[in-house]
Design a protein around this motif. Sequence first.
Motif, PDB file in Angstrom:
ATOM      1  N   LEU A 194     -68.437  34.616 -64.783  1.00 26.17           N
ATOM      2  CA  LEU A 194     -67.210  35.340 -64.823  1.00 26.17           C
ATOM      3  C   LEU A 194     -67.053  36.786 -64.478  1.00 26.17           C
ATOM      4  N   VAL A 195     -68.025  37.320 -64.883  1.00 24.18           N
ATOM      5  CA  VAL A 195     -68.283  38.753 -64.549  1.00 24.18           C
ATOM      6  C   VAL A 195     -68.734  38.966 -63.249  1.00 24.18           C
ATOM      7  N   GLU A 196     -69.652  38.311 -62.518  1.00 21.35           N
ATOM      8  CA  GLU A 196     -69.877  38.245 -61.262  1.00 21.35           C
ATOM      9  C   GLU A 196     -68.906  37.985 -60.440  1.00 21.35           C
ATOM     10  N   HIS A 197     -68.122  36.848 -61.047  1.00 24.76           N
ATOM     11  CA  HIS A 197     -67.034  36.605 -59.921  1.00 24.76           C
ATOM     12  C   HIS A 197     -65.817  37.536 -59.917  1.00 24.76           C
ATOM     13  N   LEU A 198     -65.570  38.311 -61.046  1.00 25.64           N
ATOM     14  CA  LEU A 198     -64.516  39.190 -60.968  1.00 25.64           C
ATOM     15  C   LEU A 198     -65.076  40.493 -60.237  1.00 25.64           C
ATOM     16  N   ALA A 199     -66.073  40.968 -60.472  1.00 25.75           N
ATOM     17  CA  ALA A 199     -66.536  42.217 -59.949  1.00 25.75           C
ATOM     18  C   ALA A 199     -67.045  41.962 -58.484  1.00 25.75           C
ATOM     19  N   GLY A 200     -67.697  40.761 -58.179  1.00 25.90           N
ATOM     20  CA  GLY A 200     -68.223  40.513 -57.057  1.00 25.90           C
ATOM     21  C   GLY A 200     -67.178  39.912 -55.879  1.00 25.90           C
ATOM     22  N   GLN A 201     -66.519  38.913 -56.483  1.00 23.17           N
ATOM     23  CA  GLN A 201     -65.547  38.077 -55.492  1.00 23.17           C
ATOM     24  C   GLN A 201     -63.914  38.829 -55.518  1.00 23.17           C
ATOM     25  N   ALA A 202     -63.800  38.912 -56.846  1.00 25.25           N
ATOM     26  CA  ALA A 202     -62.417  39.212 -56.867  1.00 25.25           C
ATOM     27  C   ALA A 202     -61.937  40.791 -56.880  1.00 25.25           C
TER      28      ALA A 202
END
Length: 205
Positions: A163-171
Amino acid sequence: MSDRKPRKDAVRNRQAVLAAADALFVRCKSPEDVTMADIAAAAGVGKGTLFRAFGDRPGLLRALYEARLEPIREAVEAGPPPLGPTTPPQQRVPALLDAVLCFKLDNRGLASALEESGSSSPYQAEHYQRWHGLLQAVLEQIPGLADSDFTAHALLAAIRADLVEHLAGQAHVPRERMRTRLAAFTARVLDSTPCGSDQADVYGG
């Protein structure tokens, strides 16, 4: 028989491997892109050295994760507020979650690699069980808070590495906004709001 100390060259090799692995995970686009062969080459050692020292890739990831997490663990076990054991539980829970969130933001590749490797269930991993046990113990000190076991799982779900990677990296959610939203979400959980009430999504708009 006394315990034998590791040879100096073994200690140097271990430090070189951890440093090389850390640098590779910082630069990688995907944790799976980093192989044991890559780490051995970057550290200037043979693959056999890695397997003798760490057992396998998950073992190396755990060792690196623990080394990077050591300052937080020391603060949690015996440090001053807000992470230390003398902090009131209502303040310590959000401080613990914020510290782990910041750690994962600073070590995104490594955290993702560790949580995706080694076990079909991340909830069986030693590091997860340790954080869950700590959070549950602190939550149990809060009067009126029901089901500390599930609450600890729910709070840890908000800082999963994927989730952290999605939010920081993708979103591309800014770091401080993630921290602020996590704090607000944690506060609502600790208020023990009954199920079914209107609660904003963690990290939501």
